[in-house]
Design a protein around this motif. Structure first.
Motif, PDB file in Angstrom:
ATOM      1  N   LEU A 126      43.662  49.642  53.548  1.00  0.00           N
ATOM      2  CA  LEU A 126      43.607  51.080  53.289  1.00  0.00           C
ATOM      3  C   LEU A 126      43.196  51.352  51.844  1.00  0.00           C
ATOM      4  O   LEU A 126      42.480  52.312  51.564  1.00  0.00           O
ATOM      5  CB  LEU A 126      44.966  51.714  53.596  1.00  0.00           C
ATOM      6  CG  LEU A 126      45.382  51.708  55.073  1.00  0.00           C
ATOM      7  CD1 LEU A 126      46.806  52.242  55.228  1.00  0.00           C
ATOM      8  CD2 LEU A 126      44.415  52.539  55.923  1.00  0.00           C
ATOM      9  N   ASP A 127      43.641  50.508  50.912  1.00  0.00           N
ATOM     10  CA  ASP A 127      43.247  50.678  49.502  1.00  0.00           C
ATOM     11  C   ASP A 127      41.728  50.571  49.360  1.00  0.00           C
ATOM     12  O   ASP A 127      41.095  51.368  48.662  1.00  0.00           O
ATOM     13  CB  ASP A 127      43.929  49.618  48.626  1.00  0.00           C
ATOM     14  CG  ASP A 127      45.403  49.914  48.424  1.00  0.00           C
ATOM     15  OD1 ASP A 127      45.789  51.096  48.477  1.00  0.00           O
ATOM     16  OD2 ASP A 127      46.178  48.957  48.229  1.00  0.00           O
ATOM     17  N   GLN A 146      51.567  56.778  58.335  1.00  0.00           N
ATOM     18  CA  GLN A 146      52.052  55.855  57.307  1.00  0.00           C
ATOM     19  C   GLN A 146      50.866  55.321  56.509  1.00  0.00           C
ATOM     20  O   GLN A 146      49.762  55.264  57.013  1.00  0.00           O
ATOM     21  CB  GLN A 146      52.778  54.680  57.955  1.00  0.00           C
ATOM     22  CG  GLN A 146      53.998  55.084  58.748  1.00  0.00           C
ATOM     23  CD  GLN A 146      54.625  53.886  59.464  1.00  0.00           C
ATOM     24  OE1 GLN A 146      55.397  53.153  58.895  1.00  0.00           O
ATOM     25  NE2 GLN A 146      54.264  53.702  60.707  1.00  0.00           N
ATOM     26  N   GLY A 147      51.109  54.927  55.285  1.00  0.00           N
ATOM     27  CA  GLY A 147      50.064  54.301  54.479  1.00  0.00           C
ATOM     28  C   GLY A 147      49.134  55.277  53.799  1.00  0.00           C
ATOM     29  O   GLY A 147      48.119  54.888  53.226  1.00  0.00           O
ATOM     30  N   LEU A 148      49.486  56.578  53.832  1.00  0.00           N
ATOM     31  CA  LEU A 148      48.604  57.571  53.220  1.00  0.00           C
ATOM     32  C   LEU A 148      48.651  57.519  51.695  1.00  0.00           C
ATOM     33  O   LEU A 148      47.793  58.092  51.025  1.00  0.00           O
ATOM     34  CB  LEU A 148      48.963  58.974  53.715  1.00  0.00           C
ATOM     35  CG  LEU A 148      48.577  59.229  55.176  1.00  0.00           C
ATOM     36  CD1 LEU A 148      49.191  60.531  55.660  1.00  0.00           C
ATOM     37  CD2 LEU A 148      47.060  59.269  55.332  1.00  0.00           C
ATOM     38  N   ALA A 149      49.651  56.818  51.158  1.00  0.00           N
ATOM     39  CA  ALA A 149      49.756  56.692  49.702  1.00  0.00           C
ATOM     40  C   ALA A 149      48.472  56.107  49.110  1.00  0.00           C
ATOM     41  O   ALA A 149      48.106  56.428  47.982  1.00  0.00           O
ATOM     42  CB  ALA A 149      50.949  55.813  49.342  1.00  0.00           C
ATOM     43  N   ARG A 153      45.380  59.553  45.483  1.00  0.00           N
ATOM     44  CA  ARG A 153      44.672  59.934  44.258  1.00  0.00           C
ATOM     45  C   ARG A 153      43.264  60.446  44.519  1.00  0.00           C
ATOM     46  O   ARG A 153      42.516  60.711  43.590  1.00  0.00           O
ATOM     47  CB  ARG A 153      44.598  58.733  43.321  1.00  0.00           C
ATOM     48  CG  ARG A 153      45.952  58.373  42.771  1.00  0.00           C
ATOM     49  CD  ARG A 153      45.818  57.703  41.415  1.00  0.00           C
ATOM     50  NE  ARG A 153      46.998  56.897  41.159  1.00  0.00           N
ATOM     51  CZ  ARG A 153      46.975  55.687  40.622  1.00  0.00           C
ATOM     52  NH1 ARG A 153      45.847  55.143  40.272  1.00  0.00           N
ATOM     53  NH2 ARG A 153      48.100  55.026  40.425  1.00  0.00           N
ATOM     54  N   LEU A 154      42.900  60.572  45.799  1.00  0.00           N
ATOM     55  CA  LEU A 154      41.542  61.039  46.112  1.00  0.00           C
ATOM     56  C   LEU A 154      41.365  62.489  45.682  1.00  0.00           C
ATOM     57  O   LEU A 154      42.233  63.329  45.941  1.00  0.00           O
ATOM     58  CB  LEU A 154      41.291  60.953  47.617  1.00  0.00           C
ATOM     59  CG  LEU A 154      40.757  59.650  48.209  1.00  0.00           C
ATOM     60  CD1 LEU A 154      40.419  59.889  49.671  1.00  0.00           C
ATOM     61  CD2 LEU A 154      39.529  59.163  47.441  1.00  0.00           C
ATOM     62  N   GLU A 167      53.946  61.120  56.238  1.00  0.00           N
ATOM     63  CA  GLU A 167      54.914  60.859  55.170  1.00  0.00           C
ATOM     64  C   GLU A 167      54.227  60.983  53.817  1.00  0.00           C
ATOM     65  O   GLU A 167      53.165  60.410  53.617  1.00  0.00           O
ATOM     66  CB  GLU A 167      55.462  59.431  55.315  1.00  0.00           C
ATOM     67  CG  GLU A 167      56.320  59.243  56.546  1.00  0.00           C
ATOM     68  CD  GLU A 167      56.629  57.776  56.823  1.00  0.00           C
ATOM     69  OE1 GLU A 167      56.277  56.912  55.988  1.00  0.00           O
ATOM     70  OE2 GLU A 167      57.207  57.505  57.882  1.00  0.00           O
ATOM     71  N   PRO A 168      54.827  61.713  52.864  1.00  0.00           N
ATOM     72  CA  PRO A 168      54.254  61.773  51.525  1.00  0.00           C
ATOM     73  C   PRO A 168      54.337  60.405  50.841  1.00  0.00           C
ATOM     74  O   PRO A 168      55.158  59.581  51.264  1.00  0.00           O
ATOM     75  CB  PRO A 168      55.138  62.817  50.812  1.00  0.00           C
ATOM     76  CG  PRO A 168      56.376  62.945  51.626  1.00  0.00           C
ATOM     77  CD  PRO A 168      56.059  62.462  53.007  1.00  0.00           C
ATOM     78  N   PRO A 169      53.516  60.166  49.810  1.00  0.00           N
ATOM     79  CA  PRO A 169      52.610  61.114  49.167  1.00  0.00           C
ATOM     80  C   PRO A 169      51.310  61.306  49.942  1.00  0.00           C
ATOM     81  O   PRO A 169      50.772  60.351  50.496  1.00  0.00           O
ATOM     82  CB  PRO A 169      52.323  60.450  47.819  1.00  0.00           C
ATOM     83  CG  PRO A 169      52.475  58.979  48.081  1.00  0.00           C
ATOM     84  CD  PRO A 169      53.541  58.845  49.126  1.00  0.00           C
TER      85      PRO A 169
END
Ligand code: NAP
Length: 265
Positions: A126-127, A146-149, A153-154, A167-169
């Motif tokens: 995902l990164d 999940q994994g939206l962190a 920063r986009l 789920e945040p962030p």
């Protein structure tokens, strides 16, 4: 299960434990229940209102490999039909099956393959997907809640689609679309057009349930960033279809003759 393991653990009940959370797991449970097999389906409990499979269902984690190994007492065969990206559960299934001598089959649908006209970019995480879409204006994120962190920063506008609230962030400029597939190509085109989507991010989940976005992206000339699947555990046989898995499970449950196990892929 080897004969040695069978004799150590006493007679088998013929119960089949299906690790689920996928459409294939539900279909397998339905197929086995229809054949009179004692099926227990297991769900992680991530989705608030899951579509339940036929037969008995349990919900929630087992408590790691040791917990799953304990739960395998009296289980004749284990089918890991979790999502291709549920790598932790798949690793636990392999370890618990090995420790207990329980026969294990991985049911995993094939990944997607590009067609003429597709503009696909493969990444390993995902990164990496977040880096790949950095220059775009409007991103459709279909990687789950999940994994939206990884995308937090986009600067781009992000359309985040998931079954339950994510789920945040979250990305700073996010529009959340709560929806459960399957989706039609028309639905996907309308969503992408309405939000001016200029790139799509997806895991290589495979299967028809969520493939319409790929067709819509092709038709609209929108590139797709695909996250590669995690590798499978060594030595675990893999079935690509529900029918193949059903034949294997029916045999181990004692409903038919002992199985011809598919070769590891
Ligand atoms: P994961 O990261 O591989 O597993 C994390 C933990 O969740 C496991 O260690 C286990 O807890 C528990 N767990 C996972 N699947 C379970 C199951 N079927 N039954 C009981 N416990 C389970 O899993 P995940 O990626 O979060 O996926 C969770 C569920 O959602 C799975 O059922 C999967 O099929 C489904 N799903 C996942 C995705 C995805 O993209 N990852 C997409 C669609 C559906 P313990 O260690 O306590 O046993």
């Amino acid at each position: 299960m080897t004969e040695l393991a069978r004799s150590r653990r006493g007679p088998s009940t013929g119960r089949v434990l299906v690790l689920g959370g996928t459409a294939e797991a539900r279909r397998l449970a339905g197929r086995l229940v229809a054949e009179g097999v004692d099926v227990l389906s297991s769900l992680a409990g991530r989705v608030a209102d899951p579509v339940l499979p036929p037969g008995e269902v349990r919900v929630g984690g087992f408590g790691g490999t040791a917990g799953l190994a304990a739960a395998l007492d009296g289980v004749a065969a284990l089918v890991d039909a979790t999502h291709p990206f549920a790598a932790t559960m798949t690793a636990h299934a392999a370890a618990a099956a090995a420790v207990t001598g329980t026969p294990l089959l991985r049911l995993q649908r094939p990944g997607w393959t590009a067609q003429p006209g597709d503009d696909w970019r493969w990444v390993d995480s995902l990164d990496e997907a977040a880096t790949a879409v950095a220059g775009h204006r409007s991103v459709l994120l279909t990687t789950g809640r999940q994994g939206l962190a990884a995308f937090a920063r986009l600067a781009a506008h992000c359309v985040v689609r998931s079954v339950d609230p994510p789920e945040p962030p979250l990305p700073a400029r996010a529009t959340v679309v709560l929806a459960r597939g399957p989706f039609t190509v028309e639905d996907e085109r309308a969503l992408m057009t309405a939000h001016g989507v200029d790139v799509v991010v997806t895991k290589d989940s495979g299967g028809p349930m969520t493939a319409a976005k790929l067709t819509a992206a092709r038709q609209l000339g929108v590139p797709v960033v695909l996250v590669r699947r995690p590798p499978l555990p060594e030595g675990v046989p893999v079935a690509a279809t529900v029918e193949e898995a059903a034949v294997w499970a029916l045999r181990w449950s004692g409903t038919t003759r002992p199985p011809a196990t598919p070769r590891p892929r």
